[in-house]
Design a protein around this motif. Structure first.
Motif, PDB file in Angstrom:
ATOM      1  N   ILE A  86       2.156   6.723   9.279  1.00 27.48           N
ATOM      2  CA  ILE A  86       1.580   5.687  10.136  1.00 27.48           C
ATOM      3  C   ILE A  86       2.344   4.387   9.904  1.00 27.48           C
ATOM      4  CG2 ILE A  86      -0.491   4.361  10.681  1.00 27.48           C
ATOM      5  CD1 ILE A  86      -2.157   6.746   9.798  1.00 27.48           C
ATOM      6  N   ILE A  87       2.839   3.821  10.982  1.00 24.45           N
ATOM      7  CA  ILE A  87       3.673   2.621  10.910  1.00 24.45           C
ATOM      8  C   ILE A  87       2.873   1.442  11.449  1.00 24.45           C
ATOM      9  CG2 ILE A  87       5.815   1.575  11.744  1.00 24.45           C
ATOM     10  CD1 ILE A  87       6.806   4.559  12.058  1.00 24.45           C
ATOM     11  N   VAL A  88       2.550   0.507  10.582  1.00 28.38           N
ATOM     12  CA  VAL A  88       1.681  -0.605  10.969  1.00 28.38           C
ATOM     13  C   VAL A  88       2.248  -1.918  10.426  1.00 28.38           C
ATOM     14  CG1 VAL A  88       0.201  -0.198   8.948  1.00 28.38           C
ATOM     15  CG2 VAL A  88      -0.710  -1.460  10.888  1.00 28.38           C
ATOM     16  N   ARG A  89       2.134  -2.968  11.207  1.00 26.05           N
ATOM     17  CA  ARG A  89       2.655  -4.269  10.767  1.00 26.05           C
ATOM     18  C   ARG A  89       1.832  -4.784   9.588  1.00 26.05           C
ATOM     19  NH1 ARG A  89       4.602  -9.294  14.645  1.00 26.05           N
ATOM     20  NH2 ARG A  89       6.268  -9.936  13.233  1.00 26.05           N
ATOM     21  N   LYS A  90       2.514  -5.356   8.613  1.00 25.37           N
ATOM     22  CA  LYS A  90       1.863  -5.777   7.381  1.00 25.37           C
ATOM     23  C   LYS A  90       0.702  -6.739   7.645  1.00 25.37           C
ATOM     24  CE  LYS A  90       4.776  -6.833   4.178  1.00 25.37           C
ATOM     25  NZ  LYS A  90       5.677  -7.555   3.249  1.00 25.37           N
ATOM     26  N   ALA A  91       0.891  -7.644   8.612  1.00 31.29           N
ATOM     27  CA  ALA A  91      -0.158  -8.621   8.921  1.00 31.29           C
ATOM     28  C   ALA A  91      -1.414  -7.976   9.482  1.00 31.29           C
ATOM     29  CB  ALA A  91       0.382  -9.651   9.914  1.00 31.29           C
ATOM     30  N   ASP A  92      -1.293  -6.760  10.018  1.00 28.28           N
ATOM     31  CA  ASP A  92      -2.437  -6.060  10.598  1.00 28.28           C
ATOM     32  C   ASP A  92      -3.081  -5.064   9.640  1.00 28.28           C
ATOM     33  OD1 ASP A  92      -2.085  -7.316  13.072  1.00 28.28           O
ATOM     34  OD2 ASP A  92      -0.667  -5.787  13.758  1.00 28.28           O
ATOM     35  N   PHE A  93      -2.475  -4.886   8.460  1.00 29.47           N
ATOM     36  CA  PHE A  93      -2.900  -3.776   7.602  1.00 29.47           C
ATOM     37  C   PHE A  93      -4.307  -3.968   7.040  1.00 29.47           C
ATOM     38  CE2 PHE A  93      -2.442  -1.186   3.574  1.00 29.47           C
ATOM     39  CZ  PHE A  93      -2.599   0.024   4.229  1.00 29.47           C
ATOM     40  N   ILE A  94      -4.684  -5.195   6.715  1.00 31.99           N
ATOM     41  CA  ILE A  94      -6.039  -5.428   6.198  1.00 31.99           C
ATOM     42  C   ILE A  94      -7.074  -5.014   7.230  1.00 31.99           C
ATOM     43  CG2 ILE A  94      -7.698  -7.203   5.500  1.00 31.99           C
ATOM     44  CD1 ILE A  94      -5.441  -8.665   4.105  1.00 31.99           C
ATOM     45  N   ASN A  95      -6.856  -5.413   8.485  1.00 27.79           N
ATOM     46  CA  ASN A  95      -7.768  -5.002   9.549  1.00 27.79           C
ATOM     47  C   ASN A  95      -7.745  -3.492   9.756  1.00 27.79           C
ATOM     48  OD1 ASN A  95      -9.083  -7.331  10.343  1.00 27.79           O
ATOM     49  ND2 ASN A  95      -7.528  -7.906  11.827  1.00 27.79           N
ATOM     50  N   PHE A  96      -6.561  -2.912   9.662  1.00 26.32           N
ATOM     51  CA  PHE A  96      -6.445  -1.464   9.828  1.00 26.32           C
ATOM     52  C   PHE A  96      -7.294  -0.744   8.772  1.00 26.32           C
ATOM     53  CE2 PHE A  96      -4.366   2.631   9.005  1.00 26.32           C
ATOM     54  CZ  PHE A  96      -4.358   3.164  10.285  1.00 26.32           C
ATOM     55  N   GLN A  97      -7.227  -1.203   7.533  1.00 29.23           N
ATOM     56  CA  GLN A  97      -8.032  -0.595   6.466  1.00 29.23           C
ATOM     57  C   GLN A  97      -9.522  -0.818   6.706  1.00 29.23           C
ATOM     58  OE1 GLN A  97      -5.787  -2.656   3.244  1.00 29.23           O
ATOM     59  NE2 GLN A  97      -5.669  -0.620   2.320  1.00 29.23           N
ATOM     60  N   ARG A  98      -9.857  -1.983   7.236  1.00 36.76           N
ATOM     61  CA  ARG A  98     -11.265  -2.297   7.489  1.00 36.76           C
ATOM     62  C   ARG A  98     -11.857  -1.378   8.549  1.00 36.76           C
ATOM     63  NH1 ARG A  98     -11.117  -7.861   9.121  1.00 36.76           N
ATOM     64  NH2 ARG A  98     -11.110  -8.336   6.888  1.00 36.76           N
ATOM     65  N   TYR A  99     -11.076  -1.076   9.574  1.00 41.16           N
ATOM     66  CA  TYR A  99     -11.592  -0.272  10.681  1.00 41.16           C
ATOM     67  C   TYR A  99     -11.329   1.228  10.519  1.00 41.16           C
ATOM     68  CZ  TYR A  99     -12.529  -4.652  13.086  1.00 41.16           C
ATOM     69  OH  TYR A  99     -13.026  -5.882  13.419  1.00 41.16           O
ATOM     70  N   ALA A 100     -10.579   1.593   9.481  1.00 30.56           N
ATOM     71  CA  ALA A 100     -10.355   3.018   9.190  1.00 30.56           C
ATOM     72  C   ALA A 100     -10.550   3.258   7.693  1.00 30.56           C
ATOM     73  CB  ALA A 100      -8.959   3.438   9.627  1.00 30.56           C
ATOM     74  N   PRO A 101     -11.759   2.966   7.175  1.00 29.72           N
ATOM     75  CA  PRO A 101     -11.968   3.025   5.715  1.00 29.72           C
ATOM     76  C   PRO A 101     -11.849   4.427   5.133  1.00 29.72           C
ATOM     77  CG  PRO A 101     -14.063   2.753   6.855  1.00 29.72           C
ATOM     78  CD  PRO A 101     -12.987   2.572   7.890  1.00 29.72           C
ATOM     79  N   ASP A 102     -12.276   5.440   5.864  1.00 29.53           N
ATOM     80  CA  ASP A 102     -12.228   6.798   5.319  1.00 29.53           C
ATOM     81  C   ASP A 102     -10.807   7.349   5.301  1.00 29.53           C
ATOM     82  OD1 ASP A 102     -14.983   6.770   5.018  1.00 29.53           O
ATOM     83  OD2 ASP A 102     -15.322   7.546   7.035  1.00 29.53           O
ATOM     84  N   LEU A 103      -9.969   6.854   6.189  1.00 28.81           N
ATOM     85  CA  LEU A 103      -8.582   7.305   6.224  1.00 28.81           C
ATOM     86  C   LEU A 103      -7.848   6.898   4.947  1.00 28.81           C
ATOM     87  CD1 LEU A 103      -6.314   8.638   7.928  1.00 28.81           C
ATOM     88  CD2 LEU A 103      -5.855   6.372   8.894  1.00 28.81           C
ATOM     89  N   ALA A 104      -8.302   5.799   4.329  1.00 28.54           N
ATOM     90  CA  ALA A 104      -7.641   5.280   3.130  1.00 28.54           C
ATOM     91  C   ALA A 104      -7.612   6.310   2.006  1.00 28.54           C
ATOM     92  CB  ALA A 104      -8.318   4.005   2.661  1.00 28.54           C
ATOM     93  N   SER A 105      -8.635   7.148   1.917  1.00 29.99           N
ATOM     94  CA  SER A 105      -8.667   8.146   0.851  1.00 29.99           C
ATOM     95  C   SER A 105      -7.632   9.237   1.075  1.00 29.99           C
ATOM     96  CB  SER A 105     -10.063   8.774   0.760  1.00 29.99           C
ATOM     97  OG  SER A 105     -10.381   9.475   1.951  1.00 29.99           O
ATOM     98  N   PHE A 106      -7.100   9.334   2.293  1.00 25.88           N
ATOM     99  CA  PHE A 106      -6.104  10.355   2.590  1.00 25.88           C
ATOM    100  C   PHE A 106      -4.683   9.869   2.310  1.00 25.88           C
ATOM    101  CE2 PHE A 106      -9.748  12.097   4.535  1.00 25.88           C
ATOM    102  CZ  PHE A 106      -9.542  13.465   4.682  1.00 25.88           C
ATOM    103  N   TYR A 107      -4.456   8.546   2.378  1.00 28.07           N
ATOM    104  CA  TYR A 107      -3.120   8.071   2.037  1.00 28.07           C
ATOM    105  C   TYR A 107      -3.055   7.494   0.633  1.00 28.07           C
ATOM    106  CZ  TYR A 107      -4.825   3.560   4.036  1.00 28.07           C
ATOM    107  OH  TYR A 107      -5.543   2.434   4.355  1.00 28.07           O
ATOM    108  N   GLY A 108      -4.172   7.050   0.079  1.00 30.81           N
ATOM    109  CA  GLY A 108      -4.203   6.596  -1.306  1.00 30.81           C
ATOM    110  C   GLY A 108      -3.064   5.651  -1.632  1.00 30.81           C
TER     111      GLY A 108
END
Length: 202
Positions: free
Chosen positions: A120-142
């Motif tokens: 997944i390619i995401v701009r650094k400035a958007d990453f905090i929001n990306f984690q906020r709106y996809a919290p369960d996905l975070a456990s898959f990329y760790g």
């Protein structure tokens, strides 16, 4: 500090799971992707641009809903015939779309992590929001988070044989949809010339 070649080799070695590539400058992003392609091979990569919830959901449904649901029992022969995803997904997240794209990817997290995985390619400035709106996905990329602006650009002789000073047309079209300006083919040629491959010992 990681190299872009190590990122690509990690994807190949895992052959599953979700990796994250952050970027600030298109120049760094393109250079990282050039090396990912050199290692993984363009024929084994499927790039997708996710920019709106409706269109992106349709694209992913076409990709993942080829499977028969678990409620339907399959014979051994039918299971063998079930199609499998055989390409690494490169998902370009359009800037400022995390609020809509994040929850959608959150719901597809298991499919995204299945063999051969996703980047997944995401701009650094958007990453905090990306984690906020996809919290369960975070456990898959760790910890599998790479920053293109801090990757070291050095590679071995095997990668050097495959590295090209350009991106495939479709991927380049997606890059052009993102903010910033990509390096030219001539700039990439000069950049490649400056990097002598590291001798590989076996």
């Amino acid at each position: 500090m990681s190299t872009a070649e190590q990122l690509a080799n990690s994807i190949l070695l895992d052959n599953a799971g979700v990796h994250i590539l952050l970027w600030d400058d298109q120049d760094d992003l393109v250079r990282a992707l050039v090396l990912v392609i050199a290692v993984v091979g363009k024929e084994r990569i499927l790039p997708l641009l996710l920019s709106s919830e409706t269109e992106s959901s349709l694209v992913l449904r076409k990709l993942f809903d080829i499977k028969i649901t678990e409620e339907i029992s399959l014979t051994e022969d039918e299971e063998i015939l079930q199609p499998k995803r055989d390409k690494l997904l490169l998902l370009f997240i359009q800037q400022a779309t995390s609020q809509t794209i994040g929850p959608m990817l959150n719901g597809w997290r298991r499919d995204l992590s299945q063999e051969p995985g996703s980047l997944i390619i995401v701009r650094k400035a958007d990453f905090i929001n990306f984690q906020r709106y996809a919290p369960d996905l975070a456990s898959f990329y760790g910890p599998k988070i790479y920053d293109s602006s801090s990757l070291l650009y050095m590679w071995g002789e095997t990668t050097a044989k495959n590295v090209k000073p350009y991106l495939p047309n479709r991927m380049f079209d997606f890059i052009n949809e993102l903010p910033g300006e990509a390096p030219s083919e001539n700039e990439l040629k000069e950049w490649i010339k400056l990097h002598t491959p590291i001798h590989e010992e076996f």
